[in-house]
Write a protein that holds these residues in place. Structure first.
Motif, PDB file in Angstrom:
ATOM      1  N   ALA A  17      35.880 -18.402   5.103  1.00 25.59           N
ATOM      2  CA  ALA A  17      35.518 -17.814   6.412  1.00 25.59           C
ATOM      3  C   ALA A  17      36.960 -17.064   7.313  1.00 25.59           C
ATOM      4  O   ALA A  17      37.769 -18.012   7.273  1.00 25.59           O
ATOM      5  CB  ALA A  17      35.110 -18.961   7.455  1.00 25.59           C
ATOM      6  N   HIS A  34      33.499 -14.613   4.244  1.00 24.69           N
ATOM      7  CA  HIS A  34      32.393 -14.259   5.385  1.00 24.69           C
ATOM      8  C   HIS A  34      33.352 -13.899   6.450  1.00 24.69           C
ATOM      9  O   HIS A  34      34.633 -14.229   6.631  1.00 24.69           O
ATOM     10  CB  HIS A  34      31.900 -15.719   5.869  1.00 24.69           C
ATOM     11  CG  HIS A  34      30.830 -16.246   4.959  1.00 24.69           C
ATOM     12  ND1 HIS A  34      29.475 -16.492   5.414  1.00 24.69           N
ATOM     13  CD2 HIS A  34      30.819 -16.378   3.796  1.00 24.69           C
ATOM     14  CE1 HIS A  34      28.810 -16.654   4.313  1.00 24.69           C
ATOM     15  NE2 HIS A  34      29.573 -16.938   3.461  1.00 24.69           N
ATOM     16  N   CYS A  85      30.140 -24.465  13.670  1.00 24.90           N
ATOM     17  CA  CYS A  85      30.151 -23.235  14.381  1.00 24.90           C
ATOM     18  C   CYS A  85      29.080 -23.317  15.470  1.00 24.90           C
ATOM     19  O   CYS A  85      28.365 -24.173  15.303  1.00 24.90           O
ATOM     20  CB  CYS A  85      30.050 -22.165  13.513  1.00 24.90           C
ATOM     21  SG  CYS A  85      31.166 -21.761  12.370  1.00 24.90           S
ATOM     22  N   LYS A 126      26.433 -20.746  17.917  1.00 22.30           N
ATOM     23  CA  LYS A 126      25.889 -19.428  18.096  1.00 22.30           C
ATOM     24  C   LYS A 126      26.215 -18.811  19.332  1.00 22.30           C
ATOM     25  O   LYS A 126      26.255 -19.713  20.546  1.00 22.30           O
ATOM     26  CB  LYS A 126      24.344 -19.270  18.035  1.00 22.30           C
ATOM     27  CG  LYS A 126      24.054 -19.659  16.580  1.00 22.30           C
ATOM     28  CD  LYS A 126      24.382 -18.976  15.545  1.00 22.30           C
ATOM     29  CE  LYS A 126      23.896 -17.579  15.085  1.00 22.30           C
ATOM     30  NZ  LYS A 126      24.563 -16.751  14.136  1.00 22.30           N
ATOM     31  N   VAL A 128      33.472 -14.139  10.530  1.00 28.63           N
ATOM     32  CA  VAL A 128      33.106 -14.901  11.675  1.00 28.63           C
ATOM     33  C   VAL A 128      33.441 -14.614  12.882  1.00 28.63           C
ATOM     34  O   VAL A 128      34.679 -14.506  13.136  1.00 28.63           O
ATOM     35  CB  VAL A 128      33.321 -16.702  11.294  1.00 28.63           C
ATOM     36  CG1 VAL A 128      32.884 -17.438  12.644  1.00 28.63           C
ATOM     37  CG2 VAL A 128      32.652 -17.208  10.167  1.00 28.63           C
ATOM     38  N   ASP A 153      29.106 -13.127   9.812  1.00 26.80           N
ATOM     39  CA  ASP A 153      28.253 -14.284  10.676  1.00 26.80           C
ATOM     40  C   ASP A 153      28.621 -13.681  12.292  1.00 26.80           C
ATOM     41  O   ASP A 153      29.769 -14.248  12.580  1.00 26.80           O
ATOM     42  CB  ASP A 153      28.911 -15.627  10.492  1.00 26.80           C
ATOM     43  CG  ASP A 153      28.396 -15.889   8.930  1.00 26.80           C
ATOM     44  OD1 ASP A 153      27.412 -15.465   8.316  1.00 26.80           O
ATOM     45  OD2 ASP A 153      29.293 -16.390   8.252  1.00 26.80           O
ATOM     46  N   LEU A 179      29.051 -24.566   8.641  1.00 25.02           N
ATOM     47  CA  LEU A 179      29.356 -23.575   7.764  1.00 25.02           C
ATOM     48  C   LEU A 179      30.152 -24.011   6.621  1.00 25.02           C
ATOM     49  O   LEU A 179      31.329 -24.729   6.843  1.00 25.02           O
ATOM     50  CB  LEU A 179      30.249 -22.285   8.390  1.00 25.02           C
ATOM     51  CG  LEU A 179      30.208 -20.995   7.751  1.00 25.02           C
ATOM     52  CD1 LEU A 179      28.705 -20.368   7.513  1.00 25.02           C
ATOM     53  CD2 LEU A 179      31.040 -20.139   8.177  1.00 25.02           C
ATOM     54  N   GLN A 227      29.756 -11.091   3.868  1.00 33.33           N
ATOM     55  CA  GLN A 227      28.935 -11.758   4.926  1.00 33.33           C
ATOM     56  C   GLN A 227      29.436 -11.610   6.328  1.00 33.33           C
ATOM     57  O   GLN A 227      30.427 -11.983   6.248  1.00 33.33           O
ATOM     58  CB  GLN A 227      28.279 -12.883   4.373  1.00 33.33           C
ATOM     59  CG  GLN A 227      27.704 -12.549   2.871  1.00 33.33           C
ATOM     60  CD  GLN A 227      27.257 -13.888   2.432  1.00 33.33           C
ATOM     61  OE1 GLN A 227      26.588 -14.745   3.172  1.00 33.33           O
ATOM     62  NE2 GLN A 227      27.318 -14.171   1.056  1.00 33.33           N
ATOM     63  N   THR A 267      28.932 -15.777  16.225  1.00 29.52           N
ATOM     64  CA  THR A 267      29.194 -17.105  15.982  1.00 29.52           C
ATOM     65  C   THR A 267      30.689 -17.637  16.126  1.00 29.52           C
ATOM     66  O   THR A 267      31.617 -16.712  16.049  1.00 29.52           O
ATOM     67  CB  THR A 267      29.254 -17.143  14.247  1.00 29.52           C
ATOM     68  OG1 THR A 267      27.729 -16.693  14.108  1.00 29.52           O
ATOM     69  CG2 THR A 267      29.346 -18.462  13.885  1.00 29.52           C
TER      70      THR A 267
END
Ligand code: FAD
Ligand code: SF4
Length: 462
Positions: free
Chosen positions: A283, A306, A355, A357, A308, A334, A381, A332, A337
């Protein structure tokens, strides 16, 4: 009538490039560059130039490209920029020259960045000497840091005849261009080393492995080494962290450390011994260019990668092109987040991250909508490595070892619009003054300071 869209640029296939460190973009060839240059209207009041922090005469160089006069085009650019192959690759043109281009009103702007890159690459491949004649004046000037601000300042002062020495803490010159921005966006030996060498060819000496504030102080430069002025271009290399639980675990590191190991110390190459730890699932916290670089580097080293980021895609500070490339390669995102806690296993290694939202609330002081936690939205995560890319600050070493050098509450050196600091003869520019910014703004600051230093030195010594 000019086409409404840019001549497309050829790029490495995303699936292939996600597994190698070769350059993503191939740039224009001669025919493509001429075709794109023909789209330019050669405006009388070129809005593009207003958007360029170093005021390159954009319509003039593009006119030369249109006629196939590539050497003449390189000479136009060389009047304003000493790092054109770098800037053609990494400048945020969409918010600068291209963002201002009149063609952008009803279609796509001229691809100014790709044309600059083409001209610089052509001139490198054809060994064009852009140094010109220099008359030395014997006055010694010191530059601290060999990033874009220091190199631009050094290049301009050398052209004016000064004896310029650049002092660099690392073993290799280039600043972030060398240790931060990855090979797949900015090739090192082909592009960065070449542009650093062209500054050396102006007579600039570069002394590496010199940490100013430890090896030598600014006071000693003046009193013992005979320098008559100093420019501080030491950047903003000190990473920030979040201060959340678990941040000291094995497998949490700053993007700066991760990228320095890979870029400067070549950890991605089998013929280097530099250790690097890459998780299975990484991440990267943050949404700027640095975060994209770290995520795309981790991907190339074999991780599921990812981003984030606590705001939405619209607020991502990274260049649009970098986000596009990252998505194509399979990073990816996220979004909305925010990490709350990093989980640590019995060996002290990262084994997950809580994490939460986020949603966007009212606009804050920066004009961007403030991210607000959604209560009860926590989730895990499943990651085994976390790279923090939350921005950087200037290292306090120089300020703490230079009496009378003023800094502000963000630890940045205070300098006026000419780059003059609180000390006579000491100038500063680039990220160390502004905080983390861009290559071209650092270069612009280096050039502005060079002009002011020249004026000061002429009045005092010539
Ligand atoms: P730097 O490039 O940081 O150079 C400072 C130099 O000073 C370093 O080499 C450092 O080792 C040296 N130094 C520091 N302290 C000392 C000391 N005490 N003694 C001697 N030497 C010292 N900008 C863009 O425009 N486009 C991009 O795509 C982009 N991508 C980026 C990606 C990454 C990973 C990073 C980290 C930055 C990126 N940036 C980008 C930002 C840009 O690179 C910087 O704004 C720019 O390099 C700042 O230039 P500078 O000369 O101020 O400092
Ligand atoms: Fe050419 Fe656009 Fe600049 Fe006009 S604004 S001179 S069209 S690049």
């Amino acid at each position: 009538m000019a086409s409404k869209v840019k001549v497309p640029v050829r790029e490495q296939d995303p699936k292939v490039r996600a597994t190698n460190f070769e350059e993503v973009c191939y740039g224009y060839n001669e025919e493509e560059a001429i075709e794109e240059a023909k789209r330019c209207l050669n405006c009388k009041n070129p809005r593009c130039v207003q958007g360029c922090p170093v005021s390159i005469n954009i319509p003039d160089f593009i006119s030369e490209v249109k006629e196939g006069n590539f050497e003449a085009a390189a000479k136009v650019i060389a009047k304003s920029s000493s790092l054109p192959a770098v800037c053609g690759r990494v400048c945020p043109q969409e918010s600068q020259c291209e963002g201002n281009c009149v063609l952008g009103i009803k279609g796509e702007p001229v691809s100014i960045g790709k044309l600059e890159r083409f001209v610089a690459d052509w001139s490198r491949k054809h060994n064009i000497d852009l140094s010109g004649d220099i008359k030395k004046n014997g006055i010694k000037v010191a530059i601290i840091g060999s990033g874009p601000s220091g190199l631009a300042c050094a290049g301009d002062l050398a052209k004016l005849g000064y004896e310029v020495t650049v002092f660099e803490a690392f073993h290799k010159a280039g600043g972030v261009l060398t240790y931060g921005i990855p090979e797949f966006r900015l090739p090192k030996s082909e592009v960065v080393d070449y542009e650093v060498n062209s500054i050396k060819n102006l007579g600039v000496k570069i002394e590496t492995n010199v940490v100013v504030g430890r090896t030598v102080t600014i006071q000693e430069m003046f009193e013992e080494e005979g320098f008559k002025a100093v420019f501080i271009g030491s950047g903003a290399g000190l990473p920030s962290f979040m201060g959340i639980p678990g941040e000291n675990a094995n497998g949490v590191l700053s993007a700066n450390e991760f990228l320095t190991r890979v870029n400067l110390m070549k950890a991605y190459r089998d013929d280097y011994d530099t250790p690097i730890r890459v998780g299975k699932k990484v991440a990267v916290i943050g949404g700027g260019n640095v975060a994209m670089d770290a995520a795309r580097t981790a991907l190339r080293l074999g991780a599921e990668s990812h981003i984030v980021y606590r705001r939405s895609e619209e607020e991502l500070p990274a260049r649009v092109e970098e986000v596009h490339h990252a998505k194509e390669e399979g990073i990816q995102f996220d979004l909305l987040t925010n990490p709350k806690e990093i989980h640590v296993d019995e060996n002290g290694d990262v084994c997950g991250m809580t994490c939460v939202k986020m949603e966007l609330g009212e606009a804050d002081a920066s004009g961007r909508r403030r991210p607000v936690e959604i209560a009860g939205s926590e989730f895990n995560l499943d990651v085994d490595m976390v790279i923090m890319s939350l921005g950087t600050k200037p290292n306090p070493l120089i300020a703490s070892t230079t009496e009378g050098l003023d800094i502000n509450n963000r630890r940045c050196i205070v300098a006026d619009e000419d780059g003059l600091t609180s000390l006579e003869g000491v100038y500063a520019g680039g990220d160390t003054v502004t905080g983390a910014a861009t290559v071209i703004s650092a270069m612009g600051a280096g050039r502005t300071a060079a002009a002011a230093m020249d004026k000061y030195l002429r009045e005092k010594y010539l």
